[in-house]
Design a protein around this motif. Structure first.
Motif, mmCIF file in Angstrom:
data_model
loop_
_atom_site.group_PDB
_atom_site.id
_atom_site.type_symbol
_atom_site.label_atom_id
_atom_site.label_comp_id
_atom_site.label_asym_id
_atom_site.label_seq_id
_atom_site.Cartn_x
_atom_site.Cartn_y
_atom_site.Cartn_z
ATOM 1 N N GLY A 155 -1.143 2.075 22.796
ATOM 2 C CA GLY A 155 -1.077 3.365 22.108
ATOM 3 C C GLY A 155 -1.524 4.557 22.942
ATOM 4 O O GLY A 155 -1.895 5.594 22.393
ATOM 5 N N ASN B 27 0.318 6.520 24.706
ATOM 6 C CA ASN B 27 1.230 7.647 24.435
ATOM 7 C C ASN B 27 0.942 8.259 23.069
ATOM 8 O O ASN B 27 0.977 9.477 22.904
ATOM 9 C CB ASN B 27 2.691 7.194 24.498
ATOM 10 C CG ASN B 27 3.210 7.188 25.918
ATOM 11 O OD1 ASN B 27 3.507 8.226 26.479
ATOM 12 N ND2 ASN B 27 3.277 6.005 26.508
ATOM 13 N N ALA C 122 6.634 5.038 20.260
ATOM 14 C CA ALA C 122 5.834 5.066 21.489
ATOM 15 C C ALA C 122 5.395 3.635 21.779
ATOM 16 O O ALA C 122 4.323 3.212 21.374
ATOM 17 C CB ALA C 122 4.638 5.991 21.317
ATOM 18 N N GLY C 123 6.279 2.893 22.435
ATOM 19 C CA GLY C 123 5.968 1.495 22.723
ATOM 20 C C GLY C 123 6.095 0.627 21.488
ATOM 21 O O GLY C 123 5.292 -0.276 21.273
ATOM 22 N N HIS D 284 11.421 5.520 27.060
ATOM 23 C CA HIS D 284 11.638 4.270 27.800
ATOM 24 C C HIS D 284 11.117 4.470 29.222
ATOM 25 O O HIS D 284 11.400 5.498 29.841
ATOM 26 C CB HIS D 284 13.137 3.935 27.816
ATOM 27 C CG HIS D 284 13.399 2.602 28.433
ATOM 28 N ND1 HIS D 284 13.177 1.410 27.762
ATOM 29 C CD2 HIS D 284 13.829 2.256 29.671
ATOM 30 C CE1 HIS D 284 13.468 0.401 28.565
ATOM 31 N NE2 HIS D 284 13.862 0.876 29.714
ATOM 32 N N HIS E 232 3.235 5.978 33.396
ATOM 33 C CA HIS E 232 2.419 6.437 32.255
ATOM 34 C C HIS E 232 2.008 7.903 32.434
ATOM 35 O O HIS E 232 2.020 8.680 31.484
ATOM 36 C CB HIS E 232 1.166 5.570 32.119
ATOM 37 C CG HIS E 232 1.284 4.536 31.046
ATOM 38 N ND1 HIS E 232 0.908 3.234 31.199
ATOM 39 C CD2 HIS E 232 1.747 4.630 29.782
ATOM 40 C CE1 HIS E 232 1.130 2.571 30.078
ATOM 41 N NE2 HIS E 232 1.647 3.392 29.210
ATOM 42 N N GLU F 141 4.729 10.013 31.429
ATOM 43 C CA GLU F 141 4.891 9.977 29.964
ATOM 44 C C GLU F 141 3.921 10.935 29.287
ATOM 45 O O GLU F 141 4.306 11.718 28.416
ATOM 46 C CB GLU F 141 4.684 8.552 29.444
ATOM 47 C CG GLU F 141 5.749 7.607 29.960
ATOM 48 C CD GLU F 141 5.631 6.197 29.400
ATOM 49 O OE1 GLU F 141 6.671 5.570 29.201
ATOM 50 O OE2 GLU F 141 4.501 5.714 29.179
HETATM 51 C C1 GRF Z 1 5.216 3.019 27.513
HETATM 52 O O1 GRF Z 1 5.363 2.795 28.874
HETATM 53 C C2 GRF Z 1 6.538 3.372 26.885
HETATM 54 O O2 GRF Z 1 7.415 3.997 27.742
HETATM 55 C C3 GRF Z 1 7.089 2.046 26.505
HETATM 56 O O3 GRF Z 1 5.982 1.273 26.137
HETATM 57 C C4 GRF Z 1 4.809 1.745 26.780
HETATM 58 C C5 GRF Z 1 3.769 1.981 25.733
HETATM 59 O O4 GRF Z 1 2.503 2.209 26.262
HETATM 60 N N1 GRF Z 1 8.142 2.186 25.531
HETATM 61 P P1 GRF Z 1 1.343 2.730 25.322
HETATM 62 O O5 GRF Z 1 1.199 1.761 24.161
HETATM 63 O O6 GRF Z 1 1.728 4.105 24.853
HETATM 64 O O7 GRF Z 1 0.101 2.761 26.161
#
Ligand code: GRF
Length: 195
Positions: free
Chosen positions: A15, A17, A85-86, A107, A174, A177
């Motif tokens: 989580g 993101n 988000a993931g 992605h 990351h 992102e």
């Molecule tokens: C991110 O790299 C996103 O692009 C992908 O899954 C990952 C999630 O990471 N879809 P987090 O849970 O936000 O740390």
């Protein structure tokens, strides 16, 4: 001031993101992160939600794919926009139809390369490295009925270095992102508010 926009973030993992987006909107009175939807009881994102006093909805597979009951929860929370988000499950058609053009995903690669079923997390980065790509990046896109398929909203790239491991590349991605996802969400929300 126009209408307040309520966002639901769907996440399955750490989580980070989700956290970046929550923090980005913390002082914005026109946007509220109302709900975190999660499919894993032990996911880190649930703690992030708790720390920020955001309601959570834990969904089970059977319920998500064969019932519509979670739609009621989204309606009750007056959700306008969904940010993935993931989130590792495919989004059912009924949800896409309920939020047309209002579900986006991030992605961790430059789609259309390295996308599709099974291409998530470290697997994406491992494949990029195995193919000796010189660059990778992020793709923010609308969500449709196919994995990693809806139209692209934004891409940003970064280098892939010769000695990169999937973990090192994941960290570089990351950072991209966190830099862009909250801002792109904000731009899309602004358009919604203006319309
Ligand atoms: C991110 O790299 C996103 O692009 C992908 O899954 C990952 C999630 O990471 N879809 P987090 O849970 O936000 O740390």
């Amino acid at each position: 001031m126009g209408k307040k926009i309520n966002i639901a973030i769907f996440a399955s993992g750490a989580g980070s993101n989700a956290k970046a987006i929550i923090e980005h909107f913390q002082t914005n009175r026109e946007v509220s992160i109302e709900l975190i939807v999660c499919n894993k009881p032990d996911a880190g994102v649930l703690k992030i939600a708790k720390d920020h006093q955001i309601s959570t909805l834990l969904i089970e597979k059977e319920q998500f794919f064969s019932q519509k009951s979670y739609l009621e929860a989204l309606n009750e929370a007056k959700i306008d926009f969904i940010v993935l988000a993931g989130f590792l499950w495919k989004i059912p058609e009924v949800l896409i139809q309920a939020f047309p053009g209002k579900i986006i995903n991030i992605h961790p690669a430059l789609l259309p390369k390295y996308g599709g079923k099974g291409m998530y997390g470290q697997k994406v980065h491992a494949a990029v490295i195995a193919n000796h790509e010189k660059e990778s990046g992020i793709t923010i896109h609308y969500v449709d009925e196919q994995y990693d398929h809806g139209s692209t909203i934004f891409q940003a790239s970064c280098v892939v270095l010769e000695n990169d491991t999937p973990e090192i590349l994941a960290e570089r991605i990351h950072q991209l992102e966190y830099q862009y996802y909250p801002k792109i969400v904000e731009e899309l929300i602004l358009k919604l508010i203006q319309h």
